[in-house]
Write a protein that holds these residues in place. Structure first.
Motif, PDB file in Angstrom:
ATOM      1  N   ALA A  18       0.861  -1.250   0.032  1.00 24.81           N
ATOM      2  CA  ALA A  18      -0.212  -0.053  -0.134  1.00 24.81           C
ATOM      3  C   ALA A  18       0.941   1.281   0.206  1.00 24.81           C
ATOM      4  O   ALA A  18       1.718   1.449   1.018  1.00 24.81           O
ATOM      5  CB  ALA A  18      -0.905   0.123   1.111  1.00 24.81           C
ATOM      6  N   VAL A  19       0.972   2.022  -1.166  1.00 22.44           N
ATOM      7  CA  VAL A  19       1.678   3.128  -1.444  1.00 22.44           C
ATOM      8  C   VAL A  19       1.201   4.544  -1.337  1.00 22.44           C
ATOM      9  O   VAL A  19       0.187   4.661  -2.195  1.00 22.44           O
ATOM     10  CB  VAL A  19       2.671   2.850  -2.693  1.00 22.44           C
ATOM     11  CG1 VAL A  19       3.624   3.986  -2.756  1.00 22.44           C
ATOM     12  CG2 VAL A  19       3.228   1.414  -2.278  1.00 22.44           C
ATOM     13  N   GLY A  20       1.421   5.287  -0.493  1.00 24.26           N
ATOM     14  CA  GLY A  20       1.048   6.623  -0.512  1.00 24.26           C
ATOM     15  C   GLY A  20       1.447   7.436  -1.599  1.00 24.26           C
ATOM     16  O   GLY A  20       2.539   7.338  -2.426  1.00 24.26           O
ATOM     17  N   ALA A  43      -0.399   8.683   2.761  1.00 27.98           N
ATOM     18  CA  ALA A  43       0.278   7.597   3.619  1.00 27.98           C
ATOM     19  C   ALA A  43      -0.233   6.188   3.063  1.00 27.98           C
ATOM     20  O   ALA A  43      -1.205   6.484   2.490  1.00 27.98           O
ATOM     21  CB  ALA A  43      -0.555   7.828   5.045  1.00 27.98           C
ATOM     22  N   GLY A  44       0.554   5.244   3.288  1.00 31.44           N
ATOM     23  CA  GLY A  44       0.238   4.025   3.088  1.00 31.44           C
ATOM     24  C   GLY A  44      -0.601   3.050   4.023  1.00 31.44           C
ATOM     25  O   GLY A  44       0.074   3.279   5.310  1.00 31.44           O
ATOM     26  N   ALA A  68       3.510  -0.955   3.572  1.00 30.15           N
ATOM     27  CA  ALA A  68       2.921  -0.022   3.670  1.00 30.15           C
ATOM     28  C   ALA A  68       3.870   1.204   3.602  1.00 30.15           C
ATOM     29  O   ALA A  68       4.598   1.221   4.724  1.00 30.15           O
ATOM     30  CB  ALA A  68       1.915   0.231   4.884  1.00 30.15           C
ATOM     31  N   PHE A  69       3.899   1.969   2.736  1.00 34.18           N
ATOM     32  CA  PHE A  69       4.801   2.891   2.365  1.00 34.18           C
ATOM     33  C   PHE A  69       4.252   4.380   2.075  1.00 34.18           C
ATOM     34  O   PHE A  69       3.389   4.626   1.297  1.00 34.18           O
ATOM     35  CB  PHE A  69       5.795   2.639   1.197  1.00 34.18           C
ATOM     36  CG  PHE A  69       6.321   1.162   1.394  1.00 34.18           C
ATOM     37  CD1 PHE A  69       7.490   1.233   1.999  1.00 34.18           C
ATOM     38  CD2 PHE A  69       5.675  -0.026   0.681  1.00 34.18           C
ATOM     39  CE1 PHE A  69       8.316  -0.148   1.855  1.00 34.18           C
ATOM     40  CE2 PHE A  69       6.379  -1.110   0.737  1.00 34.18           C
ATOM     41  CZ  PHE A  69       7.669  -1.202   1.288  1.00 34.18           C
ATOM     42  N   GLY A  70       4.758   5.385   2.841  1.00 32.11           N
ATOM     43  CA  GLY A  70       4.476   6.728   2.863  1.00 32.11           C
ATOM     44  C   GLY A  70       4.979   7.146   1.517  1.00 32.11           C
ATOM     45  O   GLY A  70       6.085   6.776   1.142  1.00 32.11           O
ATOM     46  N   GLY A  88       3.809   5.547   6.819  1.00 27.97           N
ATOM     47  CA  GLY A  88       3.323   4.223   6.646  1.00 27.97           C
ATOM     48  C   GLY A  88       2.856   3.487   7.571  1.00 27.97           C
ATOM     49  O   GLY A  88       3.464   3.538   9.004  1.00 27.97           O
ATOM     50  N   TYR A  89       1.433   3.015   7.793  1.00 30.79           N
ATOM     51  CA  TYR A  89       0.952   2.306   8.910  1.00 30.79           C
ATOM     52  C   TYR A  89       0.440   0.726   8.274  1.00 30.79           C
ATOM     53  O   TYR A  89      -0.240   0.811   7.684  1.00 30.79           O
ATOM     54  CB  TYR A  89      -0.545   3.176   9.039  1.00 30.79           C
ATOM     55  CG  TYR A  89      -0.334   4.535   9.588  1.00 30.79           C
ATOM     56  CD1 TYR A  89      -0.343   4.752  10.912  1.00 30.79           C
ATOM     57  CD2 TYR A  89      -0.328   5.505   8.445  1.00 30.79           C
ATOM     58  CE1 TYR A  89      -0.186   6.159  11.338  1.00 30.79           C
ATOM     59  CE2 TYR A  89      -0.174   7.079   8.885  1.00 30.79           C
ATOM     60  CZ  TYR A  89      -0.345   7.150  10.184  1.00 30.79           C
ATOM     61  OH  TYR A  89      -0.165   8.492  10.638  1.00 30.79           O
TER      62      TYR A  89
END
Length: 362
Positions: A18-20, A43-44, A68-70, A88-89
Motif C-alpha cells: 500500500a503506497v501513498g 500515507a500507506g 505500507a509505504f508513505g 506508513g501504517y
C-alpha cells in the motif's frame, strides 16, 4: 475492508504493498521570492490487509513481505518549503475501526515505512550587479513508520497464538537542504564570457529531520488490544537519518566576493518499541513472549561544505562550511515503548533480551 464480515483461513498474503502518493510539486525549483507550498504526501495503510469497519477473523494465515509505504515529499519552491514524507501504517495489517481476531497466524518480514523528505529548493541567483544569492530551502522531514506487523488506530483487536517476527517500522531520511544561490552572474559575450565582480553566495539550506519508527511488531494508538500466547521476536523500530545540509552558494566574479556558508545537517529520527509501541488505547498482554527485538536510532545528517569563488582562470575555495551536524536520534524500548494509554501484564510474560532495553515508559 470497509464493512461486513470477512474470514480468512489458511491463506498466504505475500508481497502486497500500500503506497501513498508523492506530494504535489509547487512552482519553480529556484527561488524568486515567491514561496510555494508543496501538496502533502499520502500515507500507506495496510500492506496485507486494511480494516476500517466490520468484523474480520483471521486463522492460520501467513502475512509475509507486505509493505505500507508513505509517499515521498515533493521538491520545494520559493526558497522556503520542501514537502515532508508521508507515513506508513501497518505493513502486515492496519485497522482503524471494527473488530479483528487473529489466531495461529504468522506475520513475518512486513514493513511500515515513511516516505523520503523532499529536497530543499535552490536559492535564487544574485542580481546582475553582483549581489547576494538567495538562501537554499530546508529539506523536508522524513515520514514515520507505524507498526511493521500490525498497526491499530481504533477498534477491538484480539490475537492468540500468533508469531510476529522480523517485521520493521522504519522512519526514512530527511531531505537534503537546497544549495545556496550564486552570487552575481556569468555574462556571455561574442568573444567568450566574463564574470562580474563582487557578490555573495547564498547560505545552503539545512537538512530535514529523519522520520521515527514506532512498533516493529505492533503499534497501538487507540482502541482495545489483547495479545494471548503470542510471540514477538526480531522485530525492529528504526529512525531515519537526518538529511545533509545544502551546499553554500558559489560566487561568479573576476575579483572579490564571498561564498555562501554550507547548511547544517538534520537530526536523526527515533526508534520506539522494537516489539510493541503504545501511544494510546488499552493493551493487555497475557503469557506472551517478546524477545530479541530492537529499537534503533537514526544518525544525524552531515553539514555541507561552503561555496567557492570562480575566477577567470581557476576556482578558488572560500567561505565557511556548515557549523553543525544533526543530532542522532534516540532508541527507546527495544521490547515495549509506552507513552500513553494503559498496559496490563497478566500471567507469565517473557520480555527479555531486547535492545537497548526491555520496557520504557516515555
Amino acid at each position: 475492508m470497509a464493512s461486513g464480515t470477512v474470514a480468512l483461513t489458511g491463506d498466504i498474503l505475500s508481497k502486497n504493498d500500500a503506497v501513498g502518493g508523492v506530494g504535489g510539486f509547487a512552482g519553480s525549483i529556484f527561488s524568486h521570492g515567491i514561496a510555494g507550498m508543496p501538496g502533502p504526501s499520502g500515507a500507506g495503510y495496510g500492506g496485507g490487509v486494511a480494516v476500517t469497519s466490520g468484523t474480520v477473523t483471521l486463522v492460520h494465515n501467513t502475512f509475509t513481505s507486505n509493505g505500507a509505504f508513505g509517499g515521498a515529499g515533493a521538491f520545494g519552491s520559493g526558497g522556503v518549503f520542501a514537502g515532508n514524507g508521508g507515513a506508513g501504517y501497518g505493513g502486515g495489517l492496519y485497522m482503524s475501526n471494527g473488530t479483528v481476531s487473529l489466531t495461529n497466524n504468522t506475520l513475518s518480514g512486513n514493513t511500515a515505512q515513511g516516505g523520503q523528505g523532499g529536497q530543499g529548493p535552490f536559492g535564487r541567483y544574485g542580481p546582475l550587479n553582483g549581489g547576494t544569492g538567495g538562501p537554499g530551502g530546508n529539506g523536508g522531514n522524513g515520514g514515520d513508520g507505524y507498526g511493521g506487523g500490525v498497526a491499530v488506530a481504533s477498534g477491538t483487536f484480539a490475537a492468540t497464538n500468533n508469531t510476529l517476527s522480523g517485521n520493521s517500522a522504519v522512519g526514512v531520511g530527511g531531505g537534503v537542504g537546497g544549495s545556496g544561490g550564486f552570487g552575481g552572474h556569468i555574462v556571455f559575450t561574442p568573444g567568450g564570457y566574463s564574470r562580474l565582480s563582487g557578490g555573495t553566495g547564498g547560505r545552503g539550506g539545512n537538512g530535514g529531520n529523519g522520520g521515527n519508527g514506532y512498533g516493529g511488531g505492533l503499534f497501538v494508538s487507540a482502541g482495545s488490544v489483547t495479545l494471548t500466547n503470542d510471540s514477538l521476536t526480531a522485530n525492529v523500530a528504526a529512525g531515519g537519518a537526518g538529511g545533509e545540509g545544502g551546499l553554500g552558494g558559489w560566487v561568479t566574479a573576476n575579483t572579490g566576493g564571498t561564498p555562501g556558508q554550507g547548511g547544517n545537517g538534520g537530526n536523526g529520527g527515533n526508534g520506539y518499541g522494537g516489539g510493541v509501541a503504545i501511544l494510546g488505547g488499552d493493551v493487555t498482554l497475557k503469557n506472551d513472549s517478546i524477545k530479541g527485538n530492537s529499537a534503533q536510532a537514526g544518525s544525524g545528517g552531515a553539514p555541507a561544505p561552503p561555496g567557492s569563488i570562480f575566477t577567470t582562470l581557476d576556482i578558488n575555495s572560500g567561505g565557511a562550511p556548515g557549523t553543525k551536524s544533526g543530532t542522532s536520534g534516540t532508541a527507546s524500548g527495544g521490547g515495549i515503548y509506552i507513552n500513553g494509554g494503559t498496559l496490563t501484564l497478566v500471567g507469565n510474560n517473557d520480555i527479555t533480551g531486547n535492545s537497548p532495553d526491555n520496557i520504557v515508559c516515555g
